[in-house]
Scaffold this active site. Sequence first.
Site, PDB file in Angstrom:
ATOM      1  CG  HIS A   1       0.615  -1.156   2.681  1.00  0.00           C
ATOM      2  ND1 HIS A   1       0.979  -2.464   2.531  1.00  0.00           N
ATOM      3  CD2 HIS A   1       0.335  -0.713   1.419  1.00  0.00           C
ATOM      4  CE1 HIS A   1       0.896  -2.797   1.245  1.00  0.00           C
ATOM      5  NE2 HIS A   1       0.518  -1.755   0.555  1.00  0.00           N
TER       6      HIS A   1
ATOM      7  CD  GLU B   1       9.328  -3.687  -5.299  1.00  0.00           C
ATOM      8  OE1 GLU B   1       9.583  -4.853  -5.682  1.00  0.00           O
ATOM      9  OE2 GLU B   1       8.171  -3.246  -5.187  1.00  0.00           O
TER      10      GLU B   1
HETATM   11  C1  LIG Z   1       6.648  -5.557  -3.345  1.00  0.00           C
HETATM   12  C2  LIG Z   1       5.578  -4.601  -3.624  1.00  0.00           C
HETATM   13  N1  LIG Z   1       5.805  -3.612  -4.509  1.00  0.00           N
HETATM   14  C3  LIG Z   1       4.822  -2.737  -4.790  1.00  0.00           C
HETATM   15  C4  LIG Z   1       3.622  -2.811  -4.183  1.00  0.00           C
HETATM   16  C5  LIG Z   1       2.520  -1.840  -4.520  1.00  0.00           C
HETATM   17  N2  LIG Z   1       1.502  -2.553  -5.277  1.00  0.00           N
HETATM   18  C6  LIG Z   1       0.408  -3.041  -4.675  1.00  0.00           C
HETATM   19  S1  LIG Z   1      -0.544  -3.918  -5.723  1.00  0.00           S
HETATM   20  C7  LIG Z   1       0.500  -3.644  -7.002  1.00  0.00           C
HETATM   21  C8  LIG Z   1       0.189  -4.210  -8.356  1.00  0.00           C
HETATM   22  C9  LIG Z   1       0.253  -5.676  -8.378  1.00  0.00           C
HETATM   23  O1  LIG Z   1      -0.212  -6.118  -9.610  1.00  0.00           O
HETATM   24  P1  LIG Z   1      -0.591  -7.612  -9.873  1.00  0.00           P
HETATM   25  O2  LIG Z   1       0.425  -8.509  -9.282  1.00  0.00           O
HETATM   26  O3  LIG Z   1      -0.836  -7.740 -11.326  1.00  0.00           O
HETATM   27  O4  LIG Z   1      -1.935  -7.849  -9.055  1.00  0.00           O
HETATM   28  P2  LIG Z   1      -3.349  -7.150  -9.213  1.00  0.00           P
HETATM   29  O5  LIG Z   1      -3.390  -6.008  -8.262  1.00  0.00           O
HETATM   30  O6  LIG Z   1      -3.527  -6.731 -10.619  1.00  0.00           O
HETATM   31  O7  LIG Z   1      -4.337  -8.182  -8.794  1.00  0.00           O
HETATM   32  C10 LIG Z   1       1.571  -2.858  -6.602  1.00  0.00           C
HETATM   33  C11 LIG Z   1       2.628  -2.388  -7.498  1.00  0.00           C
HETATM   34  C12 LIG Z   1       3.447  -3.829  -3.225  1.00  0.00           C
HETATM   35  N3  LIG Z   1       2.289  -3.943  -2.531  1.00  0.00           N
HETATM   36  N4  LIG Z   1       4.425  -4.705  -2.976  1.00  0.00           N
END
Ligand SMILES: Cc1ncc(C[n+]2csc(CCOP(=O)(O)OP(=O)(O)O)c2C)c(N)n1
Lengths: 324, 356
Positions: free
Chosen positions: B136, B67
């Site tokens: 959130h 971000e």
């Molecule tokens: C800083 C931030 N940006 C975006 C989000 C929205 N978001 C929640 S989970 C996620 C994906 C994260 O992927 P990863 O780190 O691979 O973990 P996974 O969910 O696959 O276990 C996103 C983009 C967030 N929670 N926090």
Amino acid sequence: MALASGPALGIADFERIYRSLRLIRRAEEEVARIYPSDKIKSPVHLSIGQEAVSVGICDALRRDDVVAPTYRGHAAYLAKGGPLRELFAELYGKATGVAGGKGGSMHLIDMSHNVLGASAVVGTTIPLAVGYALALKRNKSDRVVVAFFGDGATEEGVFAESLNFASLHKLPVLFVCENNYYAIHTPITRRWATNRLCERVATYGIPVHRVENGDVLMLRELAAGAVARMRRGEGPSFIECLTYRWREHVGPNEDYDQGYRARDDFNRWLKDDQVERIGRMMSDESRAQIDSEIELDIADAIEFAESSPFPEIDKLYTNVFAGN
Amino acid sequence: MSSPATNQRLLTYVDALREGIAQEMRSDPRVFLFGLDVDDHKAIQGSTRGLVQEFGPERVFGTPLSEDAMTGVAIGAAMAGMRPIHVHIRMDFLMLAMNQLINIAAKSSYMYDGQVKVPMVIRSMIGKSWGQGAQHSQGLHAMFMHVPGLKVVAPSNAYDAKGALIAAIRDDNPVIFVEHRLLYYTDAFVPEESFAVPLGKARVCTNGDDITVVGISNMLVECLRAHEILSDIGIAAEVIDPISLVPLDIDTIVASVKRTGRLLVVDNAWTNCGASAEIVARVIECAQNGKPIQVRRMGYAPTTCPTTPVLEQAFYPDPGKIAQAVHAMVRPDANGWSPDPERAKLAYQVKFRGPF
Ligand SMILES: Cc1ncc(C[n+]2csc(CCOP(=O)(O)OP(=O)(O)O)c2C)c(N)n1
Ligand SMILES: [Mg+2]
């Protein structure tokens, strides 16, 4: 990379590892089963299919070692010994939950088992693990910290900043990337210029390992080696664990009908399912025994959650500031 | 806004957002839209659906989870003459972009003395309910209101969602565009053609002489329901939607308060140093030589948002609490009134189901 070869594992080890894997699998399947009843009003990010990462790593830890899980954190919480009853009660929003119902699924914590609180903001807890490790080192402790995070979290600047600092100060922190290929629905091929994550990390002077098939025993062995290094004061390590999320990103269901990934990928991972694999290493009787104990524990935890009260309204204001 | 014209149809907030973006992208090739998950099949709850198909992956694209850098990328592209729309599925995630937003986006026009401008829109959604919890659910618009150089808009209905988004895209400044998750499936009559809702003009939604009620973001909807409950018992509330918080149309609010003598501001955020504090202070500054004014603010409870439904309910203002507060201000002697809880419910909130 030379591995520290620990003592060969015996049947008791397999049973312990199986129990942990199976508990997480079944507990989350129960969460998914209950979910449509709307009793769990919390966004749940299930680790079904990814249990081996938490279990393999945590099995190499002592109780006084620390883990920093993510919002997809039921697995690490349970693998580290977090209590099942309080987990379910938290999901139900009950006063008896680990955070009194205030945190829900995404913010699990249990300091009595050294589970640091999880964050719903991706990447946020990586530097917290580093800071905790800094404090342990300053206190001349031989305890270590594990930071769990997803492949997506490695894209945040804070990941690189944390690696650099941890390596610079030789801090006792093990970075564990659960690479399930996706951040929500977007594959790494559309987020990473190259998939040479381990190379990127290695440039910070951090030993790196990559486990491609989810092998829980290999993960355990690598973690044991990294932990031994850290206890000797030799600083951080990094393990990239390829794995696969069987359910949707958030929520209880499968999502292979959504078109962003193929059921065939899941089928490939299913062949390597570590719950089954370790289960088969045991006698039928001891496996059945463990399974039935787990079912009883889960039923007990659900009953505990259902019969617990919601928090009193005055709890709305407790702990905004420390000690109140 | 409420009278259906021939070219108007009922449209949901989410579809109004998407339509506004698509129309601006058709008419202005400098506009592009990016952000995490804007191009997946869920399409930010539908608000970006179809855009990548229509405009292609050069103008509509997902990003890594970065971000901070992506905000800088938006600013750089804006300085180069483009008009980026950067989308965040939760307002909480803007906290990772604060340096770029506050230290660069807000200040570039001024500190470079007009040599560059930063025309960009930051879309962000406030979450609520189903255990969204501490990280959130936050309405953080006041943080941005504090800093000169940023515009802040928080539409409460589909009509303004479309019109104010178009105005924001056409604006030469960085605009923080505040959406609310629970408003996404509410509908209003919205013109088919492109139109702009001017930033800095409030709307008087209902006329009344007893009290002025200002509702921000989805709290406007809750205030309108409170207004209905109050009209049953003969209290006439003048409900005002500021639509844009920076610039703020204080004149419309002041004119109303001078007549009613009472002001209640209900924000979808904390009251401390919040939009409600600002509005009350400015009304008092503008109206202090007239008759005395009674003021009150409502917002989040001064605590972190809990996930458990029982505490979450206590955390938020709702139509019943708002009506009760108004009643206490207008009829201070008649104590003990409380509205019918069934009538105080809002269908779009009761219907909401998670997980996200
Ligand atoms: C800083 C931030 N940006 C975006 C989000 C929205 N978001 C929640 S989970 C996620 C994906 C994260 O992927 P990863 O780190 O691979 O973990 P996974 O969910 O696959 O276990 C996103 C983009 C967030 N929670 N926090
Ligand atoms: Mg992932």
